[in-house]
Enzyme design. Structure first.
Site, short mmCIF file in Angstrom:
data_model
loop_
_atom_site.label_atom_id
_atom_site.label_comp_id
_atom_site.label_asym_id
_atom_site.label_seq_id
_atom_site.Cartn_x
_atom_site.Cartn_y
_atom_site.Cartn_z
N GLU A 1 -6.34 4.92 16.39
CA GLU A 1 -6.04 3.49 16.25
C GLU A 1 -5.22 3.00 17.44
O GLU A 1 -4.31 3.70 17.90
CB GLU A 1 -5.18 3.22 15.00
CG GLU A 1 -5.88 3.29 13.68
CD GLU A 1 -4.91 2.94 12.55
OE1 GLU A 1 -3.96 2.17 12.79
OE2 GLU A 1 -5.12 3.45 11.45
N GLU B 1 -2.64 -8.59 7.37
CA GLU B 1 -2.91 -8.23 8.76
C GLU B 1 -3.87 -9.19 9.45
O GLU B 1 -4.48 -8.84 10.45
CB GLU B 1 -3.41 -6.78 8.82
CG GLU B 1 -2.34 -5.83 8.31
CD GLU B 1 -2.67 -4.37 8.50
OE1 GLU B 1 -1.78 -3.61 8.94
OE2 GLU B 1 -3.80 -3.98 8.19
N LYS B 2 -3.95 -10.41 8.93
CA LYS B 2 -4.95 -11.34 9.50
C LYS B 2 -4.58 -11.79 10.91
O LYS B 2 -5.43 -12.30 11.63
CB LYS B 2 -5.21 -12.52 8.57
CG LYS B 2 -3.99 -13.33 8.18
CD LYS B 2 -4.41 -14.40 7.16
CE LYS B 2 -3.22 -15.08 6.53
NZ LYS B 2 -2.43 -14.17 5.67
N ASN C 1 -4.37 8.01 5.02
CA ASN C 1 -4.14 7.19 6.22
C ASN C 1 -2.65 7.22 6.53
O ASN C 1 -1.83 6.93 5.67
CB ASN C 1 -4.56 5.74 6.00
CG ASN C 1 -4.50 4.93 7.28
OD1 ASN C 1 -5.22 5.24 8.24
ND2 ASN C 1 -3.64 3.93 7.32
N GLU C 2 -2.32 7.60 7.74
CA GLU C 2 -0.92 7.60 8.17
C GLU C 2 0.02 8.08 7.06
O GLU C 2 0.90 7.35 6.59
CB GLU C 2 -0.50 6.22 8.67
CG GLU C 2 -1.21 5.81 9.94
CD GLU C 2 -0.59 4.60 10.61
OE1 GLU C 2 0.13 3.83 9.95
OE2 GLU C 2 -0.81 4.43 11.83
N TRP D 1 3.25 -6.82 13.34
CA TRP D 1 4.40 -6.32 12.59
C TRP D 1 5.69 -6.23 13.40
O TRP D 1 6.67 -5.69 12.94
CB TRP D 1 4.06 -4.96 11.95
CG TRP D 1 3.23 -4.04 12.79
CD1 TRP D 1 1.87 -3.85 12.70
CD2 TRP D 1 3.68 -3.16 13.83
NE1 TRP D 1 1.44 -2.91 13.62
CE2 TRP D 1 2.53 -2.48 14.33
CE3 TRP D 1 4.92 -2.87 14.41
CZ2 TRP D 1 2.60 -1.53 15.35
CZ3 TRP D 1 4.99 -1.93 15.43
CH2 TRP D 1 3.83 -1.28 15.89
N CYS E 1 12.30 10.36 -7.15
CA CYS E 1 12.15 10.16 -8.60
C CYS E 1 12.30 11.48 -9.35
O CYS E 1 12.45 12.55 -8.75
CB CYS E 1 10.80 9.52 -8.90
SG CYS E 1 9.41 10.68 -8.79
N CYS F 1 10.23 10.72 -1.71
CA CYS F 1 10.47 10.06 -3.00
C CYS F 1 11.56 10.82 -3.74
O CYS F 1 11.62 12.04 -3.68
CB CYS F 1 9.17 10.06 -3.80
SG CYS F 1 9.39 9.43 -5.48
N ARG G 1 0.86 -1.19 0.00
CA ARG G 1 0.00 0.00 0.00
C ARG G 1 0.90 1.24 0.00
O ARG G 1 2.12 1.11 0.13
CB ARG G 1 -0.95 -0.01 1.21
CG ARG G 1 -0.20 0.02 2.53
CD ARG G 1 -1.17 0.08 3.72
NE ARG G 1 -0.41 -0.06 4.96
CZ ARG G 1 -0.96 -0.13 6.17
NH1 ARG G 1 -2.26 -0.10 6.32
NH2 ARG G 1 -0.21 -0.24 7.25
N HIS H 1 -3.36 -9.62 13.13
CA HIS H 1 -3.44 -8.42 13.96
C HIS H 1 -4.79 -8.47 14.70
O HIS H 1 -5.84 -8.64 14.08
CB HIS H 1 -3.39 -7.20 13.04
CG HIS H 1 -3.17 -5.89 13.72
ND1 HIS H 1 -4.07 -5.35 14.61
CD2 HIS H 1 -2.15 -5.00 13.63
CE1 HIS H 1 -3.61 -4.18 15.03
NE2 HIS H 1 -2.44 -3.95 14.46
C1 GLA Z 1 -1.45 1.40 11.02
C2 GLA Z 1 -2.42 1.52 9.87
C3 GLA Z 1 -3.49 0.48 9.90
C4 GLA Z 1 -2.93 -0.86 10.27
C5 GLA Z 1 -2.23 -0.74 11.59
C6 GLA Z 1 -1.67 -2.05 12.09
O1 GLA Z 1 -1.84 2.06 12.13
O2 GLA Z 1 -3.00 2.79 9.80
O3 GLA Z 1 -4.08 0.43 8.61
O4 GLA Z 1 -2.03 -1.28 9.28
O5 GLA Z 1 -1.14 0.13 11.43
O6 GLA Z 1 -1.07 -1.89 13.34
#
Ligand code: GLA
Ligand code: GLA
Length: 660
Positions: free
Chosen positions: A310, A358-359, A153-154, A318, A164, A162, A115, A361
């Site tokens: 989160e 992430e299954k 997201n994050e 991870w 390039c 980057c 991603r 997690h």
């Molecule tokens: C980050 C991401 C989530 C997920 C979590 C897993 O916070 O934003 O999508 O991947 O990590 O800890």
């Protein structure tokens, strides 16, 4: 920014998680809503990685499934923090525009399959993101379930920069705006060093892998540029949303002390600051670091309530070994966030994935039988707790101490080729923060250029890079009665990473009443300092040859080249005083010193509590959180109530009576 407040749109503190229903058959959705109600959830972050479902091909959008979900959630009383879904571009985009894929400093292209595989400066990515977000905004702006927008997201999590050709072009445009002329850029980058003088803008590149150290001023500007390039991605989405759905608050989730992005700058452009927090249950100090990140989030929002966006219900997936949270630890750490100013507690994620990376997690809803799972039971318990905490909602945390943190100085400090590579920004912050945390002295973070007059005590663990204005601001703070503590290797360079000449630390010489003759970093940590009362303690990382002119010496180095020379000083300046530490004192020496300083500055702890108990005051509430392994006895402020607090339990006191 005042686009709106989340608080005006929810019945209680926010509770819920990332919701990825597109990973599940549609008959699971009503079960989800039923379980959400059972857990006391009231908010989900919906569709964060749904781009390829929402726009399966360049020329077609499919919103039917999302329409049905939005309606279903609304009927179930669950509000939606709707994602813009731009964090993972769909396969068709990189297939059609391979130039939008990011490239590392070594020239390696990063391919799709994970991603965040986009170059922040890519026009193709930005245009596609704009189209998607416009379509989402148009369709859902007035949907009754929508209470907040979750942009991206994050940002920067996997690809913070980057190198390039498109980034190179964008970097040059950014540099032209900053410096106007090539002459000015040559001056700022000190290009007479190693024959780097530019004669044409087109010659300038991002700091790609070079035979040896790339120009540090160039690297510093690349840090600034890279933070800004991602901020432009966020801004373009925000602008579309703000125009199409006025009044709906906008957030993007931060990652605590995340070095690549200057969160001070980012937070100014958010209605709600939100954070993702993954303290490691295997780390005995995890709760200290989580508290520090919470205090940063509150400070980034200038005191406004923030959102824990989160966390994991138990394990992540991870780390090399993913230790599970102990029973009660998830609830304890959640309530810690509320104590430190969060107006809600959310998770990654609602339902544990069946497929994908992430299954393993953990999630609020585990794979197995749900109702009997201890994780689920703790989720339900916490949901009940949060419903009863309306008194915390919207209220503020007051701090009389500020720790200064400046991202530009952090970037510059950690560039290579310094007197010591052992000096890191976060360890410096923690060496101060931990002592305040353990003593239950509440702390904010602030920028060196902020108005600091509300603080009785300002701590500067390191400020390697400082502008003229910021240096004057700190001197003015002390002159008008403030107390300031500054550690070594501060005030060394200007904004271009060029030395402030005139004797280190030139911008602070008068304030501190001393100059530093030279740096003598410590290789092994056997060095010692001696205080005026004769106590001798260890010091680590650093030492310096200090020449006082006006400063009073409180401790000296003991032994070695610097034997008998100043290690800790104090200088009266105007109405206030400035302390200087020419080394990092071991905690046994730093703790009593800091304690004396905060007492002199009339700063005190929130409450006197047994060791291992965290005490935080938020509005009218006093939170007492037991992080220790033992049950301890705590008492309400007036002493009228005594309560036994088991390990990982929390007591919340309002007006001297227990409310939880
Ligand atoms: C980050 C991401 C989530 C997920 C979590 C897993 O916070 O934003 O999508 O991947 O990590 O800890
Ligand atoms: C080598 C190089 C010099 C300088 C020194 C620094 O000797 O020739 O230009 O970089 O290292 O130690």
């Amino acid at each position: 920014m005042t686009n709106g407040r989340l608080r005006d749109r929810l019945p209680h503190l926010a509770y819920g998680g990332d919701y990825n229903p597109d990973q599940w058959p549609e008959d699971v959705w009503p079960q989800d809503v039923r379980l959400m109600r059972e857990a006391g959830a009231n908010l989900v972050s919906l569709g964060i990685f749904s781009w390829s479902r929402l726009q399966p091909r360049e020329d077609s959008f499919e919103f039917g499934w999302l329409d049905r979900l939005m309606d279903l959630l609304h009927e179930g009383g669950i509000a939606v923090d709707l994602a813009t879904a731009t964090a993972s571009p769909p396969p068709w985009l990189s297939h059609r525009h391979p130039e939008m894929l990011p490239v590392t400093a070594d020239g390696v292209r990063l391919w799709p399959g994970g991603r965040q595989h986009y170059c922040p400066s890519s026009p193709a990515y930005r245009e596609a993101a704009r189209r998607l977000v416009s379509a989402l905004a148009e369709r859902y702006a007035s949907h009754p379930a929508l209470v907040m927008w979750h942009v991206g997201n994050e940002y920067g999590c996997h690809v913070p920069a980057c190198w390039c050709d498109e980034s190179a072009r964008d970097f040059r445009a950014w540099l032209r705006r900053r410096y106007q002329t090539l002459e000015e850029l040559n001056r700022a980058w000190g290009t007479d060093f190693w024959s780097q003088r530019y004669s044409d803008w087109e010659e300038i590149l991002p700091p790609r892998r070079a035979p040896t150290w790339a120009n540090p001023s160039q690297q510093l500007d690349f840090h600034r540029f890279s933070s800004d390039a991602l901020l432009e991605c966020y801004e373009l989405e925000r602008a579309v949303l703000a125009e199409n759905s006025p009044g709906i608050p906008i957030t993007t989730n931060f990652m605590g002390f995340f070095k690549p992005l200057d969160y001070w700058k980012w937070a100014e452009r958010e209605d709600v600051v939100s954070n993702d927090s993954y303290p490691d249950p295997a780390d005995p100090d995890a709760h200290v670091r989580a508290a520090m990140a919470g205090d940063l989030m509150r400070s980034l929002g200038r005191g406004r309530p923030w959102l824990l966006m989160e966390q994991t219900a138990s394990r992540v997936n991870w780390r090399p070994v993913n230790v599970a949270k102990a029973p009660g630890q998830m609830r304890l750490w959640s309530l810690q966030a509320v104590a430190r100013g969060a107006d809600g507690v959310m998770f990654f994620q609602w339902r544990q994935s069946r497929a994908g990376a992430e299954k393993f997690h953990s999630a609020m809803v585990p794979h197995g039988p749900v109702e009997s799972s201890p994780t689920w039971q703790e989720v339900v318990r916490l949901g009940g707790d949060l419903r009863r905490l309306d008194a915390a909602w919207g209220s503020r945390v007051h701090a009389e101490v500020a720790i200064l943190l400046d991202w530009e100085s952090w970037w510059a400090l950690e560039l290579p080729s310094k007197p010591s590579a052992r000096l890191g920004m976060i360890e410096q912050l923690e060496s101060y923060y931990r002592l305040l945390f353990e003593a239950n002295v509440t702390t904010d973070f602030a920028r060196p250029s902020d108005d600091l007059s509300a603080f009785r005590l300002v701590l500067v663990p390191n400020l390697y890079l400082v502008s003229d204005d910021a240096a004057r601001n700190l001197a003015a703070y002390v002159a008008s009665g403030g107390t300031l503590v500054m550690s070594f290797f501060s005030g060394i360079v200007d904004e271009a990473d060029q030395i402030w000449l005139g004797g280190y630390p030139a911008p602070f010489r008068e304030l501190l009443g001393l100059h530093v003759e030279d740096f003598l970093p410590l290789g092994v940590d056997g060095a010692e300092v001696r205080f005026a009362d004769g106590t001798v303690d260890r010091c680590v990382i650093w030492s310096e040859m200090v020449r006082p002119h006006g400063a009073e010496v409180l401790a000296t180095f003991a032994g070695g080249t610097l034997d008998g020379q100043p290690a800790v000083t104090r200088h009266a300046f105007g109405e206030g005083r400035a302390y200087y530490l020419a080394t990092r004192l071991a905690p046994a020496a730093m703790s009593p010193l800091l304690r004396r300083i905060w007492q002199e500055a009339s700063v005190g702890p929130v409450a006197e509590v047994p060791e291992g108990v965290e005490a935080v005051r938020r509005g009218s509430l006093l939170f007492l959180l037991n992080h220790s392994q033992q049950a301890v006895e705590v008492q309400t402020p007036s002493g009228s109530d005594r309560v036994l607090l088991p390990p990982r339990e929390v007591v919340i006191v309002q007006d001297d009576s227990l409310i939880s």
